[in-house]
Design an enzyme around this catalytic site. Structure first.
Site, PDB file in Angstrom:
ATOM      1  N   SER A   1      38.485  50.178  55.220  1.00  0.00           N
ATOM      2  CA  SER A   1      39.499  49.198  56.081  1.00  0.00           C
ATOM      3  C   SER A   1      39.441  49.864  57.522  1.00  0.00           C
ATOM      4  O   SER A   1      40.337  49.457  58.170  1.00  0.00           O
ATOM      5  CB  SER A   1      41.113  49.510  55.544  1.00  0.00           C
ATOM      6  OG  SER A   1      41.170  48.337  54.552  1.00  0.00           O
TER       7      SER A   1
ATOM      8  N   LYS B   1      38.881  47.468  60.217  1.00  0.00           N
ATOM      9  CA  LYS B   1      39.960  46.531  60.710  1.00  0.00           C
ATOM     10  C   LYS B   1      40.150  47.159  62.065  1.00  0.00           C
ATOM     11  O   LYS B   1      40.694  46.416  62.844  1.00  0.00           O
ATOM     12  CB  LYS B   1      41.138  46.422  59.994  1.00  0.00           C
ATOM     13  CG  LYS B   1      41.043  45.604  58.536  1.00  0.00           C
ATOM     14  CD  LYS B   1      42.188  45.518  57.776  1.00  0.00           C
ATOM     15  CE  LYS B   1      41.926  44.952  56.385  1.00  0.00           C
ATOM     16  NZ  LYS B   1      41.212  45.850  55.247  1.00  0.00           N
TER      17      LYS B   1
ATOM     18  N   SER C   1      47.218  46.217  56.244  1.00  0.00           N
ATOM     19  CA  SER C   1      45.564  46.205  56.084  1.00  0.00           C
ATOM     20  C   SER C   1      45.217  44.869  55.264  1.00  0.00           C
ATOM     21  O   SER C   1      44.494  45.146  54.214  1.00  0.00           O
ATOM     22  CB  SER C   1      45.218  47.656  55.557  1.00  0.00           C
ATOM     23  OG  SER C   1      43.949  47.628  55.558  1.00  0.00           O
TER      24      SER C   1
ATOM     25  N   LYS D   1      44.589  54.114  61.770  1.00  0.00           N
ATOM     26  CA  LYS D   1      44.459  53.320  60.637  1.00  0.00           C
ATOM     27  C   LYS D   1      44.007  54.252  59.492  1.00  0.00           C
ATOM     28  O   LYS D   1      42.998  55.235  59.568  1.00  0.00           O
ATOM     29  CB  LYS D   1      43.494  52.352  61.150  1.00  0.00           C
ATOM     30  CG  LYS D   1      42.957  51.243  59.929  1.00  0.00           C
ATOM     31  CD  LYS D   1      43.971  50.075  60.202  1.00  0.00           C
ATOM     32  CE  LYS D   1      43.851  49.164  58.936  1.00  0.00           C
ATOM     33  NZ  LYS D   1      44.242  49.799  57.612  1.00  0.00           N
TER      34      LYS D   1
END
Length: 464
Positions: free
Chosen positions: A72, A75, A132, A234
């Protein structure tokens, strides 16, 4: 390991007297840090990096250039593309993103978007930062790229423009794909780029929680609010990658961006990251900030046709003979057909279709077939000859506002040009071209367009 932990506690017993209640908690935390740091080299998925965010100096590196799966962390680039579209005015925080069946069907983590519904850009940003959400990531990718595959190509091109030469994206969310790879150094570079290029929107990464559809979603980044100076960025996890984290810290006059990839658990990853920050933040520079990540390529040329209200692409070479639209764009977009963003439930159609100037040009898919140039009405005073187009907008007012803003931005470059709009219709949707006329020749139009490009404004010259 037990001996190391006991030695650590014995070392701390001198200056600090630990109560019996604190010792078990400290023992667990200390064990996690030692395990993460000591076992990093034995973990084949591990990679770590700490970069001085003021100078770009590497303060710590371990497997920093080895290929890893971003999970992720992907992202981060999805959000970079959203921020870029916001900064250019192609979308706004209130723009509504349609949700396809594919997006709604993505596996968790997700917020439960329903096919046929919409979500605002601002809520999409918050859902990506906190939960997420994979359903949101796919919706964003389809919205900005016409398809998720097309968006992945845009993501990869943007990554390479930012100097992330070892990164390839194949989707917008980071769910497993063996071809989607990156490195710790590339992820650190992306973290720096988010901070430097989009300070207006970077603050979303510090969002602690987000409420949508009556449910509250907390941020997966557990370091927010727990480690001094952490302002994002993140987390990520799939089985192939292990537990990943990119962290930005600003503490006093020092600032770093750090990456941990391949953690064996979320807790050990967080503990190792905390230890890296504790050790290397004090070694960071206190000098002035520098721009560390240059956006070498600007907006990819073929993204321009995807969204109403954006600029149109600049061809790569001058045509040898007059043509309604140069062939370079058709060849460039043969693999990625630009699609506009229209109201939900309408089939997507090209914003400004492009046709080839000769039968030998590369074939273009049916979705981007020729649209005849609009003919001026009888008695029209619109400029004739060569014109320069800078945008296609969903309304005449927006097209005229874009013309005014562009003219203000470039000073005297367009002082003698006449701004005007023309409409065309495709798939039952009317669009408004924003154009400048009054050029004495083809060369004058092309020279102006090249000058606009150097100022970051995409365009093309066309005879009308």
């Amino acid at each position: 390991m037990g001996a190391i932990v006991r030695m650590g506690l014995a070392h701390l017993a001198g200056p600090f007297r630990l109560s019996r209640k604190i010792v078990p908690v400290f023992l667990v935390a200390f064990a996690l840090v030692v395990s993460a740091a000591g076992g990093a080299s034995a973990n084949p998925k591990y990679a770590g990096l700490v970069i001085d965010a003021k100078t770009g100096k590497t303060l710590y590196a371990d497997n920093a250039d080895a290929y890893r799966y971003p999970a992720s962390l992907t992202k981060m680039m999805t959000l970079y593309m959203v921020f870029e579209a916001l900064s250019s005015g192609r979308i706004s925080l209130g723009t509504r993103i349609p949700v396809s069946r594919k997006a709604a069907a993505e596996p968790p983590s997700k917020i439960g978007l329903r096919a046929g519904g919409t979500i605002t850009v601002e809520n999409a940003i918050k859902a990506l930062v906190t939960k997420s959400a994979n359903d949101v990531a796919t919706a964003v990718g389809e919205f900005l790229g016409g398809s998720e595959d097309g968006f992945a190509r845009l993501m990869t091109e943007k990554a390479h423009q930012l100097g992330m030469s070892r990164t390839t994206f194949k989707n917008a969310h980071g769910l497993p794909d063996s071809r989607q790879k990156t490195t710790a150094r590339d992820m650190a570079r992306l973290g720096l780029a988010l901070r430097e290029h989009h300070p207006k929107y970077y603050g979303y990464f510090s969002t602690r929680s987000f409420t949508y559809g009556g449910r509250r979603y907390g941020n997966h980044n557990r370091l927010l609010g727990r480690v001094k100076g952490v302002d994002g960025i993140k987390t990520g996890y799939i089985r192939a990658s292990g537990f990943n984290l990119v962290t930005s810290v600003v503490d006093g006059n020092r600032s770093v961006v750090a990456v941990v990839m391949g953690g064996r658990s979320g807790a050990s990853r967080n503990a190792h990251m905390t230890d890296l920050l504790r050790r290397y933040l004090p070694k960071a520079s206190t000098g002035r900030d520098r721009l560390l990540v240059a956006d070498k390529g600007g907006t990819p040329a073929f993204v321009a046709g995807m969204i109403p209200g954006n600029q149109v692409p600049l061809p790569t070479s001058r045509p040898q003979a007059p043509a309604p639209v140069v062939t370079a764009y058709a060849a460039e977009t043969a693999a990625t057909v630009p699609m506009p963003l229209v109201e939900p439930k309408r089939p997507p159609q090209p914003v400004d279709p492009v046709r080839t100037a000769s039968t030998t040009a590369a074939p273009v898919t049916a979705a981007v077939q020729a649209e005849p140039e609009p003919q001026p009405a009888a008695g029209s005073r619109l400029p004739s000859g060569w014109v320069v187009q800078v945008a296609s907008m969903p309304s005449d007012a927006e097209a005229r506002a874009f013309l005014d803003a562009t003219k203000d931005q470039v000073g005297t470059l367009l002082a003698q040009a006449t701004g005007f709009t023309e409409t065309f219709e495709k798939g039952g949707v009317t669009y408004h071209r924003a154009r400048y006329g009054g050029f004495a020749s083809k060369d004058a139009a092309w020279d102006t367009c090249n000058a606009l490009k150097r100022k970051g404004i995409s365009c093309y010259a066309v005879a009308r």
